[in-house]
Design a protein around this motif. Structure first.
Motif, PDB file in Angstrom:
ATOM      1  N   UNK A  34      -6.030 106.331 -70.597  1.00 39.19           N
ATOM      2  CA  UNK A  34      -5.694 106.866 -71.914  1.00 39.19           C
ATOM      3  C   UNK A  34      -6.343 106.052 -73.029  1.00 39.19           C
ATOM      4  N   UNK A  35      -6.246 104.738 -72.927  1.00 40.71           N
ATOM      5  CA  UNK A  35      -6.745 103.881 -74.008  1.00 40.71           C
ATOM      6  C   UNK A  35      -8.268 103.964 -74.122  1.00 40.71           C
ATOM      7  N   UNK A  36      -8.952 104.202 -72.994  1.00 45.50           N
ATOM      8  CA  UNK A  36     -10.418 104.273 -73.018  1.00 45.50           C
ATOM      9  C   UNK A  36     -10.941 105.708 -73.038  1.00 45.50           C
ATOM     10  N   UNK A  37     -10.043 106.696 -72.999  1.00 50.74           N
ATOM     11  CA  UNK A  37     -10.485 108.090 -72.995  1.00 50.74           C
ATOM     12  C   UNK A  37     -11.190 108.494 -71.718  1.00 50.74           C
ATOM     13  N   UNK A  38     -10.799 107.907 -70.587  1.00 53.60           N
ATOM     14  CA  UNK A  38     -11.447 108.187 -69.298  1.00 53.60           C
ATOM     15  C   UNK A  38     -10.692 109.286 -68.560  1.00 53.60           C
ATOM     16  N   UNK A  39     -11.356 110.376 -68.167  1.00 53.06           N
ATOM     17  CA  UNK A  39     -10.646 111.520 -67.585  1.00 53.06           C
ATOM     18  C   UNK A  39     -10.184 111.338 -66.147  1.00 53.06           C
ATOM     19  N   UNK A  40     -10.793 110.404 -65.405  1.00 53.16           N
ATOM     20  CA  UNK A  40     -10.445 110.231 -63.992  1.00 53.16           C
ATOM     21  C   UNK A  40     -10.042 108.787 -63.726  1.00 53.16           C
ATOM     22  N   UNK A  41      -9.081 108.614 -62.820  1.00 52.43           N
ATOM     23  CA  UNK A  41      -8.649 107.270 -62.448  1.00 52.43           C
ATOM     24  C   UNK A  41      -9.800 106.495 -61.804  1.00 52.43           C
ATOM     25  N   UNK A  42     -10.756 107.221 -61.221  1.00 52.34           N
ATOM     26  CA  UNK A  42     -11.910 106.556 -60.622  1.00 52.34           C
ATOM     27  C   UNK A  42     -12.807 105.909 -61.669  1.00 52.34           C
ATOM     28  N   UNK A  43     -12.687 106.370 -62.919  1.00 50.90           N
ATOM     29  CA  UNK A  43     -13.493 105.793 -63.998  1.00 50.90           C
ATOM     30  C   UNK A  43     -12.972 104.436 -64.448  1.00 50.90           C
ATOM     31  N   UNK A  44     -11.744 104.076 -64.040  1.00 49.90           N
ATOM     32  CA  UNK A  44     -11.168 102.808 -64.504  1.00 49.90           C
ATOM     33  C   UNK A  44     -10.866 101.856 -63.354  1.00 49.90           C
ATOM     34  N   UNK A  45     -11.205 102.256 -62.121  1.00 49.59           N
ATOM     35  CA  UNK A  45     -11.086 101.383 -60.955  1.00 49.59           C
ATOM     36  C   UNK A  45     -12.497 101.060 -60.499  1.00 49.59           C
ATOM     37  N   UNK A  46     -12.829  99.793 -60.431  1.00 48.20           N
ATOM     38  CA  UNK A  46     -14.207  99.416 -60.129  1.00 48.20           C
ATOM     39  C   UNK A  46     -14.701  99.998 -58.816  1.00 48.20           C
ATOM     40  N   UNK A  47     -13.878  99.919 -57.790  1.00 49.76           N
ATOM     41  CA  UNK A  47     -14.276 100.427 -56.480  1.00 49.76           C
ATOM     42  C   UNK A  47     -13.176 101.341 -55.942  1.00 49.76           C
ATOM     43  N   UNK A  48     -13.123 102.592 -56.401  1.00 44.25           N
ATOM     44  CA  UNK A  48     -12.070 103.508 -55.956  1.00 44.25           C
ATOM     45  C   UNK A  48     -12.240 103.889 -54.489  1.00 44.25           C
ATOM     46  N   UNK A  49     -11.141 104.341 -53.889  1.00 48.30           N
ATOM     47  CA  UNK A  49     -11.172 104.776 -52.501  1.00 48.30           C
ATOM     48  C   UNK A  49     -11.846 106.151 -52.426  1.00 48.30           C
ATOM     49  N   UNK A  84      -7.276 100.707 -83.391  1.00 46.77           N
ATOM     50  CA  UNK A  84      -6.643 101.891 -83.973  1.00 46.77           C
ATOM     51  C   UNK A  84      -5.482 102.322 -83.093  1.00 46.77           C
ATOM     52  N   UNK A  85      -4.506 102.978 -83.695  1.00 48.98           N
ATOM     53  CA  UNK A  85      -3.391 103.538 -82.930  1.00 48.98           C
ATOM     54  C   UNK A  85      -3.722 104.907 -82.362  1.00 48.98           C
ATOM     55  N   UNK A  86      -4.902 105.423 -82.701  1.00 49.86           N
ATOM     56  CA  UNK A  86      -5.276 106.750 -82.238  1.00 49.86           C
ATOM     57  C   UNK A  86      -6.473 106.665 -81.301  1.00 49.86           C
ATOM     58  N   UNK A  87      -6.475 107.516 -80.284  1.00 50.65           N
ATOM     59  CA  UNK A  87      -7.588 107.571 -79.339  1.00 50.65           C
ATOM     60  C   UNK A  87      -7.786 109.023 -78.926  1.00 50.65           C
ATOM     61  N   UNK A  88      -9.046 109.414 -78.734  1.00 52.27           N
ATOM     62  CA  UNK A  88      -9.347 110.769 -78.298  1.00 52.27           C
ATOM     63  C   UNK A  88      -9.369 110.811 -76.774  1.00 52.27           C
ATOM     64  N   UNK A  89      -8.681 111.797 -76.224  1.00 56.62           N
ATOM     65  CA  UNK A  89      -8.623 111.955 -74.770  1.00 56.62           C
ATOM     66  C   UNK A  89      -8.658 113.435 -74.445  1.00 56.62           C
ATOM     67  N   UNK A  90      -9.708 113.850 -73.739  1.00 55.17           N
ATOM     68  CA  UNK A  90      -9.869 115.245 -73.323  1.00 55.17           C
ATOM     69  C   UNK A  90      -9.673 116.206 -74.489  1.00 55.17           C
ATOM     70  N   UNK A  91     -10.275 115.880 -75.632  1.00 55.09           N
ATOM     71  CA  UNK A  91     -10.224 116.746 -76.803  1.00 55.09           C
ATOM     72  C   UNK A  91      -8.967 116.636 -77.641  1.00 55.09           C
ATOM     73  N   UNK A  92      -8.012 115.833 -77.207  1.00 49.55           N
ATOM     74  CA  UNK A  92      -6.763 115.633 -77.949  1.00 49.55           C
ATOM     75  C   UNK A  92      -6.758 114.249 -78.588  1.00 49.55           C
ATOM     76  N   UNK A  93      -6.145 114.138 -79.743  1.00 54.17           N
ATOM     77  CA  UNK A  93      -5.957 112.844 -80.385  1.00 54.17           C
ATOM     78  C   UNK A  93      -4.563 112.341 -80.035  1.00 54.17           C
ATOM     79  N   UNK A  94      -4.517 111.233 -79.293  1.00 51.97           N
ATOM     80  CA  UNK A  94      -3.231 110.621 -78.941  1.00 51.97           C
ATOM     81  C   UNK A  94      -2.907 109.576 -79.998  1.00 51.97           C
TER      82      UNK A  94
END
Length: 491
Positions: free
Chosen positions: A470-485, A294-304
């Motif tokens: 954005x594409x996965x609707x993840x609010x934190x960069x730590x949610x998309x980096x396997x081993x964040x600092x 889909x061209x639309x994704x939900x992110x933090x309550x908004x539809x992008x």
């Protein structure tokens, strides 16, 4: 030791005892190769083909319940889960005893016949059980609801086991990167690799990490960007190049920043920033659709909505729209500083008009940009590597893409004039000498490369981590980096 820690210690002790029992039976608790002929989800999805067939699956035990001389469990592999049915009369006493010793978290190999229970659940009637790895730690029961979310990041291996949605995010991340590569390869771009350790950090305004090479007795910097090396390749005749790799910036940590992050950078000879706009739209929208359907994704309550074309706005127009300040009528630094202060901004007494424009934009405009938006026409002072706009030489042919108040991409028509570039480097070097640790250093070799002649070009950088957020609707960069600092854990 807390009560919880004491309980975990006791549970581990019990599991160690079970491990020793397996060894006493001549069995290896940490087994060897297991040849499987199926994964769990295809068995469930294609039950008609698998019914009454023998399946060999391997994975982790996620639940277990016994009923006398029979029992059930759920096995999880990379594709999903399936129910297992164990019956003492079929397995025999030795194998059923192995089932009784089995704990949640154990990795096992299973062979059995696929069937459907009376309640309609697709299952495997187990005829053979093999231990592949005994789990010595119990899996947490309420991992997903932990208030200490950092524990999930610190022990990502457990997070991936117990939270299927986390695993799905990283599968999608891989798909995003794969789609980017497929797209660029189809357009004739060549994937390359450039140095991670550089004698001069360049290509971005950022504070670098410093290390030391003992044999050469010289300081090196973890790169803040690959830009200047990629553009050297344009000089050498490689007309379309890209790199997907890590950058390192010794700056703050937040939900949007990690000191080690992944970037896509690409450069195309004989193109400009408008070509990069078209490429950016198509590249990101294709990746979003490929991964989500889909061209639309939900992110933090908004539809992008990633549907193209995206909105395009000149930076000065965006500032005027959201603040009322018209910097086209403000020509000197002092007036610019006064007007910025009228908005309640703290402004350095030495800040130039161009720097003020950027500060006002970041403070008052970025937060308004929700849907994908190209903002173009950045001041020269904050764009030391971008070509000047022919009609307004105080501005550059540069754009940034903003989505959900975040900068996702940065691109421009590349500056290929070695004289102009050296002058800008000299201004950056002066700022650095004045205490600005993020300002560019002078790179004489890059100037020499430009003096051999670099073709006009368009360049683009996209933050992969933020794009995946954005594409996965993840609010934190730590949610998309396997081993964040993370900060060291306090003991």
């Amino acid at each position: 030791m807390s009560e919880q820690e004491q309980n975990l210690s006791e549970l581990r002790k019990v599991r160690l005892e079970k491990m020793e029992e397996l060894k006493s039976l001549g069995l290896d608790p940490f087994g060897h190769r297991f040849e499987r002929n199926a994964f769990t989800k295809p068995i469930v999805d294609e039950f008609e083909q698998w019914e009454n067939q023998t399946a060999r699956v391997a994975g982790r035990i996620m639940s277990k319940r016994r009923h006398g001389k029979a029992g059930f469990a759920h096995l999880q592999d990379i594709s999903g889960r399936i129910q297992l049915y164990f019956r003492a009369d079929d397995l025999g006493e030795a194998q059923y005893d192995l089932y009784k010793k089995m704990d949640m978290g154990d990795l096992v190999g299973i062979e059995g016949q696929v069937f459907k229970t009376q309640k309609g659940e697709i299952s495997i009637h187990v005829s053979d059980l093999v231990y592949l790895s005994k789990s010595l730690h119990p899996l947490p029961e309420k991992w997903h609801g932990l208030k200490d979310v950092e524990l999930r990041y610190r022990q990502r291996y457990v997070d991936l086991i117990v939270n299927p949605e986390v695993k799905e995010v990283f599968i999608k991340r891989s798909q995003v990167v794969k789609e980017i590569r497929n797209y660029l390869d189809s357009k004739g771009f060549l994937e390359v690799e450039t140095p991670m350790m550089q004698p001069i950090p360049g290509g971005a305004t950022a504070r670098p990490f410093i290390t030391h090479h003992n044999a050469l007795d010289m300081d090196l910097y973890l790169r803040v960007a690959p830009e200047l090396y990629l553009k050297r390749l344009l000089v050498g005749g490689l007309e379309k190049v890209y790199e997907i790799n890590r950058n390192f910036r010794n700056e703050g940590i937040s939900t949007r920043h990690n000191p080690e992050f992944t970037m896509l950078e690409l450069y195309q000879a004989y193109a400009d920033y408008e070509d990069m706009m078209e490429l950016t739209e198509e590249l990101i929208s294709r990746a979003a659709f490929k991964v989500n359907g889909s061209m639309q994704v939900e992110f933090e309550g908004q539809i992008i909505d990633f549907s193209t074309p995206w909105k395009r706005v000149q930076m000065l127009d965006a500032i005027k729209e959201h603040t009322g300040l018209d910097f086209r009528t403000i020509s000197d630094d002092e007036t610019a500083r006064t007007q910025a202060r009228s908005l309640g901004l703290e402004v350095d007494d030495t800040a130039s008009r161009g720097e003020i424009i950027n500060e006002v934009f970041e403070a008052r405009v970025e937060e308004q940009l929700i849907q994908p938006t190209f903002v173009y026409g950045h001041p020269v002072e904050i764009s030391p590597l971008a070509k000047r706009n022919r009609e307004h030489p105080e501005l550059t042919d540069r754009f940034e893409v903003f989505i959900m108040q975040r900068e996702i991409a940065n691109a421009f028509s590349e500056l290929n004039d070695p004289i102009d570039q050296k002058q800008r480097f000299m201004k950056q070097a002066a700022k650095r000498a004045g205490g600005d640790a993020e300002a560019h250093m002078m790179d004489e070799d890059y100037i020499a490369a430009l003096e051999y002649g670099m073709p006009p070009a368009g360049g683009l950088g996209i933050g992969i981590d933020r794009l995946v957020m954005l594409i996965t609707g993840s609010p934190s960069i730590r949610d998309v980096i396997l081993f964040p600092t993370l900060r060291p854990r306090e003991l």
